[in-house]
Design an enzyme around this catalytic site. Structure first.
Site, mmCIF file in Angstrom:
data_model
loop_
_atom_site.group_PDB
_atom_site.id
_atom_site.type_symbol
_atom_site.label_atom_id
_atom_site.label_comp_id
_atom_site.label_asym_id
_atom_site.label_seq_id
_atom_site.Cartn_x
_atom_site.Cartn_y
_atom_site.Cartn_z
ATOM 1 N N LYS A 96 6.163 22.696 -14.768
ATOM 2 C CA LYS A 96 5.293 21.587 -14.356
ATOM 3 C C LYS A 96 5.038 21.645 -12.860
ATOM 4 O O LYS A 96 3.914 21.432 -12.396
ATOM 5 C CB LYS A 96 5.908 20.242 -14.764
ATOM 6 N N ARG A 153 0.811 -1.234 0.000
ATOM 7 C CA ARG A 153 0.000 0.000 0.000
ATOM 8 C C ARG A 153 0.835 1.270 0.000
ATOM 9 O O ARG A 153 0.416 2.308 0.502
ATOM 10 C CB ARG A 153 -0.963 0.024 1.178
ATOM 11 N N HIS A 187 -3.792 13.280 -28.616
ATOM 12 C CA HIS A 187 -4.156 11.898 -28.279
ATOM 13 C C HIS A 187 -4.917 11.231 -29.409
ATOM 14 O O HIS A 187 -4.707 10.049 -29.703
ATOM 15 C CB HIS A 187 -4.991 11.864 -26.998
HETATM 16 N N1 LIG Z 1 3.275 10.156 -15.443
HETATM 17 C C1 LIG Z 1 3.143 11.215 -16.196
HETATM 18 O O1 LIG Z 1 2.770 12.290 -15.728
HETATM 19 C C2 LIG Z 1 3.461 11.111 -17.652
HETATM 20 C C3 LIG Z 1 3.563 12.268 -18.427
HETATM 21 C C4 LIG Z 1 3.911 12.105 -19.754
HETATM 22 C C5 LIG Z 1 4.132 10.852 -20.289
HETATM 23 N N2 LIG Z 1 4.006 9.766 -19.505
HETATM 24 C C6 LIG Z 1 4.248 8.426 -20.023
HETATM 25 O O2 LIG Z 1 5.618 8.327 -20.385
HETATM 26 C C7 LIG Z 1 5.745 7.367 -21.421
HETATM 27 C C8 LIG Z 1 6.613 7.959 -22.499
HETATM 28 O O3 LIG Z 1 7.874 8.239 -21.926
HETATM 29 P P1 LIG Z 1 9.155 8.258 -22.849
HETATM 30 O O4 LIG Z 1 8.909 9.137 -23.989
HETATM 31 O O5 LIG Z 1 10.305 8.511 -21.945
HETATM 32 O O6 LIG Z 1 9.170 6.769 -23.426
HETATM 33 P P2 LIG Z 1 10.066 5.494 -23.053
HETATM 34 O O7 LIG Z 1 10.166 5.321 -21.600
HETATM 35 O O8 LIG Z 1 9.508 4.361 -23.820
HETATM 36 O O9 LIG Z 1 11.488 5.893 -23.621
HETATM 37 C C9 LIG Z 1 11.623 6.054 -24.998
HETATM 38 C C10 LIG Z 1 12.723 5.141 -25.537
HETATM 39 O O10 LIG Z 1 13.984 5.693 -25.220
HETATM 40 C C11 LIG Z 1 14.781 4.770 -24.533
HETATM 41 N N3 LIG Z 1 15.612 5.559 -23.644
HETATM 42 C C12 LIG Z 1 15.191 6.324 -22.615
HETATM 43 N N4 LIG Z 1 16.209 6.995 -22.093
HETATM 44 C C13 LIG Z 1 17.308 6.654 -22.800
HETATM 45 C C14 LIG Z 1 18.673 7.044 -22.748
HETATM 46 N N5 LIG Z 1 19.112 7.977 -21.881
HETATM 47 N N6 LIG Z 1 19.519 6.472 -23.600
HETATM 48 C C15 LIG Z 1 19.079 5.571 -24.514
HETATM 49 N N7 LIG Z 1 17.806 5.193 -24.625
HETATM 50 C C16 LIG Z 1 16.929 5.733 -23.781
HETATM 51 C C17 LIG Z 1 13.802 3.841 -23.897
HETATM 52 O O11 LIG Z 1 14.401 2.596 -23.636
HETATM 53 C C18 LIG Z 1 12.719 3.756 -24.944
HETATM 54 O O12 LIG Z 1 13.086 2.829 -25.908
HETATM 55 C C19 LIG Z 1 4.344 7.036 -21.900
HETATM 56 O O13 LIG Z 1 3.980 5.774 -21.413
HETATM 57 C C20 LIG Z 1 3.488 8.113 -21.275
HETATM 58 O O14 LIG Z 1 2.180 7.668 -20.977
HETATM 59 C C21 LIG Z 1 3.672 9.872 -18.199
#
Ligand SMILES: NC(=O)c1ccc[n+]([C@@H]2O[C@H](COP(=O)([O-])OP(=O)(O)OC[C@H]3O[C@@H](n4cnc5c(N)ncnc54)[C@H](O)[C@@H]3O)[C@@H](O)[C@H]2O)c1
Ligand SMILES: NC(=O)c1ccc[n+]([C@@H]2O[C@H](COP(=O)([O-])OP(=O)(O)OC[C@H]3O[C@@H](n4cnc5c(N)ncnc54)[C@H](O)[C@@H]3O)[C@@H](O)[C@H]2O)c1
Ligand SMILES: [Zn+2]
Ligand SMILES: [Zn+2]
Lengths: 368, 368
Positions: free
Chosen positions: B233, B125, B258
């Protein structure tokens, strides 16, 4: 007549409504005591047996009041309290297009309440849940306090969240169909509140000739038992919403209880039965350590016997195995086992220093 | 040099630490800015690719500081952002006997961050989570604000919880290995903050010749971009922790975004690309409605072009289909679509009354 208990948790505050046949007044209670409205689609989560007894009337009452509410029936039983089953609630939420303003109604025992609460905590990052507990245990314990969750294949309640309900509706009349063994299990928690929190509840229980069946309790006394038990839980959780300290005293009887439940694979002893034995054990420990009187322990035993709950550890249980299980209890902090012991009727305290040797002796002595 | 941003959320308050090569100072940052201690077992959650680049050094830094920490590697990619994958974190938590005082470290992009945050929100939790975002998008968006969650087979982020991290550690140097398309996607969110919240950030971006690759940005400017974006943010979420109102402005470009993502099956357009087009569309709507100047919209377009992000809707996308998707967006309240529109550079507002016909025209005009 409806008794209302306020749960003072700031922006998470809500009310518990208790009263005979109150389940049919659900829409009026929602209108009066919650901000929830029939505008957004809703689900009633239950299991087929409970639905057969009470589902239709609750469903109809809501529908007549303009709620657009769909049943979501889940398989009954603790072994279905899993993420897989919660996914069925998610699927129904998606099919019925639930929105942020939607409500989940949990109509059932603690299993339904815990899963529905968890689904509500996690669907769209949190929607409203209304608890309508139908077992004695859920009425006095599971439905109150905001703990929700499911089991991991290797441990109970490991996955969960805190999520307060918007309203809890307790109708003692539904207890008439509750299997007697389940009634007795709930009574173990009631006795617990008497021992560690509410001496008046303890006295009330002491004056009643029987505690083992709903039919053996006068309606007025049953209502009082429910009210005082709910108030006890509310008192404790509202002082400690997220289990930082005080709330631990609700684990009275549970440290050993959990070990016993687990050793019996949750079948030989149910939760209440295990807690009953756990309370006997904790009581004995408290007497041996000089914190509690032998008279008080005897009075506790008398209540447990009147509820037809067990007072001894099954002969074939391995005491060393139980001790090992105590070490793995979730309530372990930095590898120390924590014990709640009574120090007077109506008062329990947290102790961290109970010697293992003493626990071992006590467990051996309690074996049938 | 480390920049610290305080996130003022009362008992959920935490800090964001930003600085070149700061990842190696993690144990010192934990000691200085969190109550977390190496006493309880911990997990680092990551994926194999990120682990290969940065896992060992973070792991070693923690181990040397006395942390008993085990890696938990998950498959990479949005399609693995599911309850099933989170169960792998639960299994590791059980194997390593995590306790209530334990910590999960999320080392990765938003996918790792969201799943680790959700596991932390729901294991026992709620246990502590430290976010170490490695993608630009995770640094300026996903890691901040406490939203955690996973996808339902039929919808993104439908299952989740609010759970604030105890610390966010942002090391721009890890962006050197981030694939360029991912870098640009993160830049879309940065531009978003400039448009709806921070005119100075907008100016800073306007002065830079290129925004499409880490290597094209001077280190000092990159740091400033990260700091101002995080601050934007933080400003918004700390005024609205649970998404009651203001926080909606962060959805600028996202309503249409979206729909575009979904129509392209999340492959044709990634999130940032879809948001870029969404911002162009929202900007045009705002100009047509007289809320925003054509000059401002042109300046926004210039930034999006410098980030090598798309500005038009793929020719084969069906506009009516997009309109239908808008109606089903999770942000729908009582069946009304909500739009965030800019009213000045650095200022966005929520509008509920944008006529569907106008949206239709705008979408048609934006088709390549
Ligand atoms: N929680 C929130 O408030 C919030 C806000 C926005 C997005 N999100 C979520 O975040 C996700 C998208 O995040 P993202 O764009 O980081 O995608 P991701 O986590 O899939 O990363 C993108 C790609 O880059 C690679 N990667 C990341 N950092 C790296 C680095 N330093 N070196 C090499 N490769 C690297 C990852 O392995 C992946 O293949 C979505 O699921 C989305 O829903 C959440
Ligand atoms: N969330 C909490 O704070 C909390 C506290 C205590 C227990 N719990 C959880 O509650 C669960 C146990 O709750 P429970 O004892 O209610 O078990 P349960 O929900 O399994 O109910 C016991 C049985 O009685 C049946 N039943 C319930 N009400 C009935 C009625 N009115 N008529 C006929 N049959 C009825 C159920 O179908 C079930 O077969 C456990 O999973 C436990 O972990 C949670
Ligand atoms: Zn109990
Ligand atoms: Zn975004």
């Amino acid at each position: 007549m409806t008794t209302l208990i306020s749960v003072p948790l700031g922006e998470h505050a809500y009310r518990i409504a208790i009263g005979a046949n109150i389940r049919r007044q659900l829409p009026a209670l929602l209108a009066e005591y919650t901000p929830l409205t029939p505008k957004a689609p809703a689900l009633i989560v239950s299991n087929p047996r409970i639905w057969r007894h009470y589902g239709t009337e609750v469903h109809e009452a809501l529908t007549q009041a303009g709620w657009q509410v769909t049943p979501c029936l889940l398989p009954a039983g603790e072994r279905y309290k899993t993420l897989r089953t919660v996914e069925k609630i998610y699927d129904a939420a998606l099919r019925q297009r639930l929105e942020r303003g939607s409500t989940l109604f949990a109509l059932g025992g603690g299993v339904i309440g815990d899963m529905t609460g968890f689904a509500a905590a996690t669907w769209l990052r949190g929607i409203a849940v209304v608890q309508m507990p139908t077992s004695l245990l859920a009425m006095v314990d599971a439905a109150i306090g905001g703990k929700t969750g499911v089991n991991h294949p290797q441990g109970k309640n490991l996955i969960g969240a805190f999520h307060q309900p918007r309203l809890v509706v307790i109708d003692p009349d539904v207890l008439v169909t509750l299997p007697p063994r389940e009634f007795r299990a709930g009574m173990a928690e009631v006795i617990k509140y008497g021992v560690i929190w509410d001496a008046q509840l303890f006295d009330l229980l002491s004056q009643l000739p029987r505690l083992d069946r709903m039919a053996a309790l006068p309606a007025e006394q049953l209502l009082q038992i429910l009210e005082r038990s709910c108030q006890a839980k509310v008192d404790v959780v509202s002082k400690d919403e997220r289990e930082a300290g005080l709330r631990a005293i609700l684990n009275y009887g549970h440290t050993i209880g959990h070990a016993l439940e687990s050793m019996g694979n949750y079948r030989l002893l149910n939760h209440g039965e295990a807690v009953a034995i756990g309370m006997i054990a904790a009581g004995e420990l408290a007497v041996t350590l000089g914190y509690w009187s032998a008279e008080a322990a005897a009075a506790q035993r008398a209540l447990i016997l009147k509820a037809k709950l067990p007072t001894t550890i099954p002969a074939h249980f391995d005491v060393e195995g139980l001790l090992a299980l105590l070490q793995h209890d979730k309530k372990v902090q930095a590898q120390k086992v924590r014990f709640i012991l009574p120090t007077a009727i109506g008062h329990g305290e947290i102790f961290d220093q109970v010697p293992t040797e003493l626990i071992r002796e006590t467990l051996h002595r309690l074996q049938a």
